[in-house]
Design an enzyme around this catalytic site. Structure first.
Site: not given
Length: 201
Positions: A138-141
Site C-alpha cells: 500500500t502507500r502506508k510507507t
C-alpha cells in the site's frame, strides 16, 4: 539465452544518487567530528547479517558508499534467504568515509531486508494455502523512504502496487463519502484515460 533483468534495473541512477546525498546530508549536515578523529587512512569494514531473513536494499547501500568514494563488494546475492551470522559485504575506503556512510547504509539494508523478509513469509503462506490472488503493498510507507520500501516488497516477492496517488485511479470509501453515493463517481467528467476502470474500495 538472454538473461532476465534484475530488479535493481528499475531504479534510476539519478534517484539513487539523490537519495544517498539527502540521507548523508541529513545525518551530517555540518561538521563531521568523528570523521575528523578517524582521519584519511585506508580501512575496511564487514557488513554482517545477524538475523535470519532476505537480503534487500543493496542498490541503496551501493549508492551511499559510491557517493563517498568507497569500494563495496557483495558476498551474498540480493534476494537470498540468509542465516546468521554471516558476512554479506566488505567495504573499503578512507576511514572517515566508511564511518560517515556506515549508519545510513545500515539503516537502508536493515529496513529493506526486514520488509523483504516479511513479504517473503506472507508470499510463502499464500503459496502453501494454494491462494492465487495478488499480494500487493500500500502507500502506508515511511515518508521519504517509499522507494526503498516499495523496492524491498519486490525483492520479497510481492507487488509494489501503486507508487503514489498519480499511479492508479483508486477511490476509497473516504472519497466516495464526500460525494454521497458511489453511483455519482461514474457521472463525474474526468480528463483521465480509462476512467471506466476506476477501482472503488
Amino acid at each position: 539465452m538472454e538473461s532476465q533483468p534484475e530488479l535493481r534495473h528499475l531504479l534510476p541512477p539519478s534517484s539513487l544518487r539523490r537519495l544517498a546525498r539527502e540521507w548523508l546530508a541529513e545525518d551530517c549536515p555540518h561538521f563531521d567530528y568523528g570523521g575528523f578523529v578517524a582521519g584519511e587512512g585506508q580501512a575496511s569494514a564487514a557488513l554482517l547479517l545477524k538475523s535470519a531473513g532476505v537480503l534487500a536494499g543493496c542498490p541503496f547501500v551501493e549508492a551511499v558508499f559510491e557517493e563517498l568514494g568507497c569500494e563495496l563488494e557483495w558476498l551474498q546475492a540480493e534476494g537470498s534467504v540468509l542465516q546468521p551470522v554471516c558476512q554479506v559485504a566488505t567495504v573499503r575506503g578512507k576511514a572517515r568515509h566508511l564511518l560517515l556512510g556506515e549508519r545510513v547504509a545500515l539503516n537502508c539494508v536493515a529496513r529493506a531486508s526486514g520488509i523483504a523478509s516479511a513479504c517473503r513469509r506472507v508470499a510463502e503462506v499464500a503459496e502453501r494455502a494454494g491462494w492465487h490472488g495478488h499480494l500487493a503493498g500500500t502507500r502506508k510507507t515511511t515518508p521519504g523512504f517509499r522507494l526503498v520500501e516499495k523496492y524491498a516488497m519486490l525483492v520479497g516477492g510481492v507487488s509494489s502496487h501503486r507508487q503514489d496517488l498519480s499511479s492508479l485511479i483508486m477511490l476509497k470509501d473516504n472519497h466516495v463519502s464526500t460525494i454521497g453515493d458511489v453511483s455519482k463517481v461514474t457521472k463525474i467528467h474526468c480528463p483521465f484515460p480509462r476512467w471506466d476502470r476506476v477501482t472503488v474500495c
